[in-house]
Design an enzyme around this catalytic site. Structure first.
Site, PDB file in Angstrom:
ATOM      1  N   CYS A 110       0.813  -1.218   0.000  1.00  0.00           N
ATOM      2  CA  CYS A 110       0.000   0.000   0.000  1.00  0.00           C
ATOM      3  C   CYS A 110       0.848   1.270   0.000  1.00  0.00           C
ATOM      4  CB  CYS A 110      -0.945   0.002   1.201  1.00  0.00           C
ATOM      5  SG  CYS A 110      -2.042  -1.433   1.263  1.00  0.00           S
ATOM      6  N   HIS A 243      -3.339   7.216   2.934  1.00  0.00           N
ATOM      7  CA  HIS A 243      -3.780   5.915   2.454  1.00  0.00           C
ATOM      8  C   HIS A 243      -5.125   5.574   3.085  1.00  0.00           C
ATOM      9  CE1 HIS A 243      -4.039   1.773   1.445  1.00  0.00           C
ATOM     10  NE2 HIS A 243      -3.648   1.306   2.623  1.00  0.00           N
ATOM     11  N   ASN A 273     -10.200  -0.125   0.524  1.00  0.00           N
ATOM     12  CA  ASN A 273      -8.741  -0.051   0.482  1.00  0.00           C
ATOM     13  C   ASN A 273      -8.266  -0.565  -0.872  1.00  0.00           C
ATOM     14  OD1 ASN A 273      -5.985  -0.431   0.722  1.00  0.00           O
ATOM     15  ND2 ASN A 273      -6.071  -1.379   2.739  1.00  0.00           N
TER      16      ASN A 273
END
Length: 318
Positions: A110, A243, A273
């Site tokens: 990520c 994020h 996500n």
């Protein structure tokens, strides 16, 4: 010499999956998901590939920047879910766009998009490039165990992109890694007749509690460090582009900082996500909504499997 952002873009699949629909797939509910994660719906690929999403995001960024593919000196793609082990997603983008430049993938889970930005900054610093395309693109739906309610409700698909040009708007950065298996995605085991290792299913496995603790401290600490490195104060930051892993992580990190909570961008409720795609998707949405003013200082921050974390300060120049 670092770089400046010339254009942004993003693309998500057309298929929307709500929390109510997820409750028909696995034992869960909107009442369970929304308060714990912040997700109310997500986008999931049906006929699209990760490269399809990345290609559309790239086209949007190129169009905004007024850049033709043949002007690109390099393409970087941040991904952990490329369609093929080889060719890389970046090479596939080079071919589909009609560019003729080096291309490579970066995998820091990520944190990958900010890792890719920092990699790009090195090429600009050495005066090896004048224009670069950086993409974060993921199709995590194929890496999810759809019977595991702790992960299948969180992750989703999408892509975001930026076109970079010569400039001095990348002011500071921090990259971090701590090798551990808090978040694991096993590779396909293969069918070697000589293999004696246990075959593990290639699905995301995550220790949610450990991830949460790492993420909050990493995000807050990294943002403080890059603000200080840029010679700025927390009050100088117009927007934090974090994020989108969990709304509670973003909220908890914001409470550790002297930056108002309403300066933290969020879109996790719509997209879930999307790993390396989440920061550039949010960046493009905020940009196209007119939230950024020229000269604004932005703090980008991320964390993910590895474990990794990354943050940077960008002066907005569009």
């Amino acid at each position: 010499m670092s770089f400046k952002i010339l254009g942004t873009g993003h693309c998500v699949p057309s298929r929307v999956v709500t929390n109510d629909e997820m409750s028909t797939i696995v034992e869960t509910s909107d009442e369970w998901i929304a308060p714990r994660v912040g997700v109310r719906e997500r986008r999931v690929c049906t006929t699209e590939t990760a490269s399809d999403l990345a290609f559309e995001a790239a086209q949007q960024a190129l169009a905004m920047s007024g850049t033709k593919p043949e002007e690109l000196d390099m393409i970087l793609c941040a991904t952990l879910s490329a369609d093929e082990a080889s060719p890389s997603m970046a090479c596939m983008m080079q071919n589909r766009l009609g560019a003729s430049c080096p291309a490579l993938d970066v995998n820091a889970a990520c944190s990958g998009f900010i890792y890719a930005l920092d990699t790009a900054a090195g090429f600009f610093a050495r005066k090896k490039v004048k224009k670069m395309l950086v993409i974060g693109g993921e199709r995590l739906s194929r890496l999810i165990d759809w019977t595991d309610r702790n992960t299948c409700v969180i992750f989703a698909d999408g892509a975001g992109a930026v076109v970079l040009g010569e400039g001095d708007d990348y002011l500071s950065s921090k990259l971090y890694a701590k090798g551990c298996e808090t978040i694991v995605i096993p590779q396909y085991a293969g069918d070697s007749p000589f293999n004696q290792l246990e075959a593990r299913k290639p699905f995301i496995r995550m220790n949610g509690q450990e991830t949460f603790k790492f993420a909050v401290n990493a995000m807050a600490g990294d943002i403080i460090d890059v603000i200080n490195a840029a010679g700025l104060k927390q009050s100088d930051i117009a927007w934090v582009v974090p994020h989108q892993a969990n709304a509670r992580i973003i909220d908890a990190a914001s409470r550790k900082l002297d930056i108002p909570a309403d300066r933290f961008g969020k879109n996790i409720e719509k997209y879930g996500n999307t790993s390396a795609a989440s920061v550039p998707i949010l960046l493009d949405e905020l940009n196209r909504a007119g939230k950024f003013k020229k000269g604004d200082y932005l703090a980008l921050a991320s964390f993910g499997g590895g474990l990794t974390s990354a943050a940077c300060i960008i002066r907005w120049g569009i």
